[in-house]
Enzyme design. Structure first.
Site, short mmCIF file in Angstrom:
data_model
loop_
_atom_site.label_atom_id
_atom_site.label_comp_id
_atom_site.label_asym_id
_atom_site.label_seq_id
_atom_site.Cartn_x
_atom_site.Cartn_y
_atom_site.Cartn_z
CG HIS A 47 -2.06 0.93 1.15
ND1 HIS A 47 -3.14 0.74 0.33
CD2 HIS A 47 -2.29 2.09 1.81
CE1 HIS A 47 -3.98 1.74 0.47
NE2 HIS A 47 -3.49 2.58 1.36
CG HIS A 93 -10.39 3.41 2.17
ND1 HIS A 93 -11.04 3.67 3.35
CD2 HIS A 93 -9.07 3.56 2.45
CE1 HIS A 93 -10.16 3.98 4.28
NE2 HIS A 93 -8.96 3.93 3.76
#
Length: 719
Positions: A47, A93
């Site tokens: 990420h 997300h």
């Protein structure tokens, strides 16, 4: 508090491979502290580090005369003339939204808005691209309702209009939904704020809301597959407060007017750790933090928790010390925390202190610019088998089947929960094609779209990647806008599987080719990998967000279909049914190749539409569902019937690329066809808009009946 011993299980729980832990030992020459292990885990996960994708992301076109700032900052910045710039980005997300749909989606919106106003831009538009499992799956309704409520709850309270997006359903998303959030803002092109720290001994300032334990380990969770322990990950999801975010934006933009800001970064993934490391690394500096000065909303927080918390509505800034009092007054006025938590240092060092005790002492650059990078093995996706025969069907039956699917029915149930008109500059709201927002105080407007067809990408990653960009180009063109630039949100499965990495590589090649050919450079983006549950991956979903410019609102191509208008198709139709919506919804098949994307034809036909906008009353691109679905959507939006000429199933429902459907009066149609003859563009008359029925060849139904199906199908599936 006694810190836990570093064990193989603890290392694995932090998402670090044994060989990565060996690299840590080599770098620091000793066993890491618990806090240091957490910092490495946060900064070296997918990420934050893009360790599996960096090699391929570097191949994308990222520059152009319009680009002020490309990838690497909080958001991309593109010149729109007159000393103004549009600042935009799309980010995922996904994992948090599957675990806790409302807060996961809400904080996704909050995070992308912070990325924009951190650059000095006031947000003016948002979009979201959502992918869910099949409607019959027991978790889908909860996810859809929670995600849509979360997006609306945060965006509506913050006060930014939602102008577009996508929603799709497919069994491949049963175990992993996708929530891709986009935001765009306006800034003066000479007043963009960046994250690179400068100057030794400068105060590092914490701004915004207090730090809690929510979101600890969130970035690491977002870099892993799901399994049957998913419920244990709920505490890693952040909790959002849109009213605090609104105050944070106003305070930040006001602060930027004072001249106090040297550099600024929002606290997103990995919180204080990532923001401090990125600011120092980009500026070639080290950072010292004193954690006892961090504003905390919970008692007895450890260094580990403060460094890895992903509490929302927080920023980190390097400040001109002589303007501290003025800066503090701004944040106190907005009732937000303002705390000096450290300083920049000359050494390449990340030093974390807590009540005089060293909790972490690391080489800062090893956490970011020189973090591990992998060249993952990959295999090309095998060529699709030729499409088996597709039977001819009654065209109204085929159309009705598409309208009855939540994939192709109206999405009013979604966007009516969003505020689409706040700020009073929305010129076109969601429903058909790109959203449009006026540039306040000028004649200009910006158009926004989000596009991808995952079935295409699975069948042929390179053509599917091209098609996502090409469809974004067409959606912008169809409203009259000149495409400017793109942001990509690359959602894939486990990159350690060569076939998944092959999908990623193919899609990147296609996206890069299309962005280069259509002058739409990638200026920002996000990669979301490990979207798998129990070994089952999502469809490869490289979402493309794109922005276009209209020099004047007079250039907007409307949706003004009227009785008697002629329907024309711009572009070549050959009848490509492979991987089509009709094939999936009517025949329950997902076979054949993706449609070929001719980038020269895309450019030629797009230029033709913009050059002849004065002759066009309404325009839409032809994509999912082909001519039949696009013509119905124009007719339904205007409340006017539709008569299409008789044609084979593949011509009516084929998904050939580089095509538009336009409506105009008879004289304009003749002029358009004459212009096409001079430019080598194919324009074909396919019918007209008239009456109160939809007639395709010899098959007919009332427009009102089909419209009722179209408007009810989504809510029936999820409400």
């Amino acid at each position: 508090m006694q810190e836990p011993a570093i064990t193989p299980d603890l290392i694995a729980a932090h998402g670090l491979k044994p060989e990565e832990y060996d690299m840590i030992l080599e770098i620091i020459g000793r066993e890491p502290t618990f806090t240091e292990l957490g910092i490495f885990s946060a900064m070296w996960n997918e990420h934050c580090s893009y360790k599996s994708s960096k090699k391929w992301l570097r191949t994308l076109p990222t520059s152009g005369p319009q680009v002020i700032c490309g990838p690497g900052e909080n958001a991309g910045v593109v010149d729109i003339g007159d000393g103004q710039a549009v600042v935009f980005k799309m980010e995922s997300h996904n994992h948090p939204s599957y675990i806790e749909p409302y807060q996961g989606a809400a904080t996704g919106v909050g995070g992308i808005l912070r990325d924009v106003f951190t650059m000095g831009a006031r947000p003016i538009a948002s979009m979201n691209a959502l992918s869910f499992g099949e409607p019959s799956h027991p978790k889908t309704r909860q996810l859809v309702n929670g995600v849509v409520e979360g997006i609306g709850g945060y965006g509506n309270c913050f006060g930014v209009p939602c102008v577009g997006g996508e929603v799709r359903f497919h069994p491949a998303y049963n175990g992993n939904c996708l929530v891709n959030a986009f935001a765009a803002g306006l800034a003066d092109s000479d007043k963009i704020f960046y994250s690179a720290a400068s100057g030794v001994g400068m105060p590092v300032v914490y701004l915004g809301a207090k730090t809690g334990r929510d979101g600890v380990g969130g970035a690491t969770m977002a870099s892993a597959e799901f399994d049957d322990t998913i419920e244990e990950k709920r505490p890693t999801v952040q909790v959002g407060d849109p009213f605090t975010e609104k105050r944070l934006m106003e305070a930040t933009l006001e602060l930027m007017q004072t001249g106090a800001v040297i550099s600024i970064q929002d606290m997103g993934a990995a919180g204080l750790t990532c923001s401090a490391v990125e600011m120092g690394d980009k500026g070639g500096l080290g950072v010292r933090l004193d954690l006892e000065n961090v504003p905390q909303r919970e008692e007895n927080m450890t260094a580990y928790e403060m460094m890895l918390s992903e509490s929302q509505e927080r920023m980190l800034m390097v400040l001109k010390p002589e303007l501290e009092a003025e800066a503090r007054a701004v944040f106190e006025k907005w009732d937000l925390d303002f705390a000096i938590v450290g300083e920049t240092i000359a050494e390449d060092r990340f030093l974390i202190m807590h009540h005089g005790e060293v909790k972490a002492d690391l080489v800062l650059s090893k956490l970011s610019s020189t973090a591990p990078e992998y060249d993952r093995p990959w295999v090309p996706t095998p060529a699709a088998e030729p499409l088996a025969e597709v039977p001819q069907i009654d065209p109204i039956d085929g159309l009705r089947a598409l309208l009855a699917s939540p994939n192709y029915g109206g999405k009013q149930w979604v966007y009516e929960q969003y505020d689409t008109m706040v700020m009073a500059d929305s010129a076109r709201t969601p429903g058909l094609g790109a959203g449009i927002v006026r540039v306040h105080g000028t004649d200009k407007a910006l158009a926004f779209t989000s596009d991808v067809t995952p079935r295409y990408v699975r069948a042929n990653p390179e053509e599917g990647g091209k098609q996502a960009v090409a469809e974004a180009y067409r959606n912008l063109t169809a409203v009259g806008a000149r495409p400017l630039a793109t942001t990509d949100n690359l959602n894939f499965g486990n990159p350690e599987k060569p076939e998944i990495m092959g999908q990623f590589v193919g899609a990147i090649k296609g996206i890069g080719a299309a962005c280069a050919a259509l002058d739409m450079p990638i200026v920002s983006g996000n990669v979301s990998l490990y979207n798998e549950t129990d070994g089952t991956a999502i469809l490869p979903t490289p979402t493309i967000g794109a922005v276009g410019l209209l020099a004047s609102t007079d250039e907007i191509i409307g949706k003004e279909v009227r009785e008697g208008h002629v329907a024309l198709v711009v572009g070549e139709t050959t009848g490509h049914l492979g991987q089509s919506a009709l094939l999936a919804e009517v025949f329950n098949r997902e076979d054949g190749d993706a449609p070929h994307v001719d980038l020269e034809a895309e450019r030629r036909n797009g230029d033709f539409i913009r050059a002849n906008r004065a002759l066009i009353k309404a325009c839409t691109d032809l994509g999912d569902g082909g001519l039949a679905l696009a013509a119905f959507e124009l007719a339904e939006g205007a409340g006017v019937g539709l008569h299409l000429d008789d044609a084979p199933t593949e011509i009516l429902f084929g998904e050939d690329q580089a095509r538009y459907l336009v409506a105009c009066n008879f004289d304009q149609a003749e002029a358009l066809m004459s212009a096409a003859g001079q430019t080598g563009v194919t324009v074909t008359s396919v019918g007209r808009f008239t009456g109160d029925t939809v007639r395709i060849g010899g098959s007919e139904a009332l427009l009102a009946d089909l419209a009722a199906t179209f408007r009810a199908s989504f809510a029936a599936a999820v409400a």
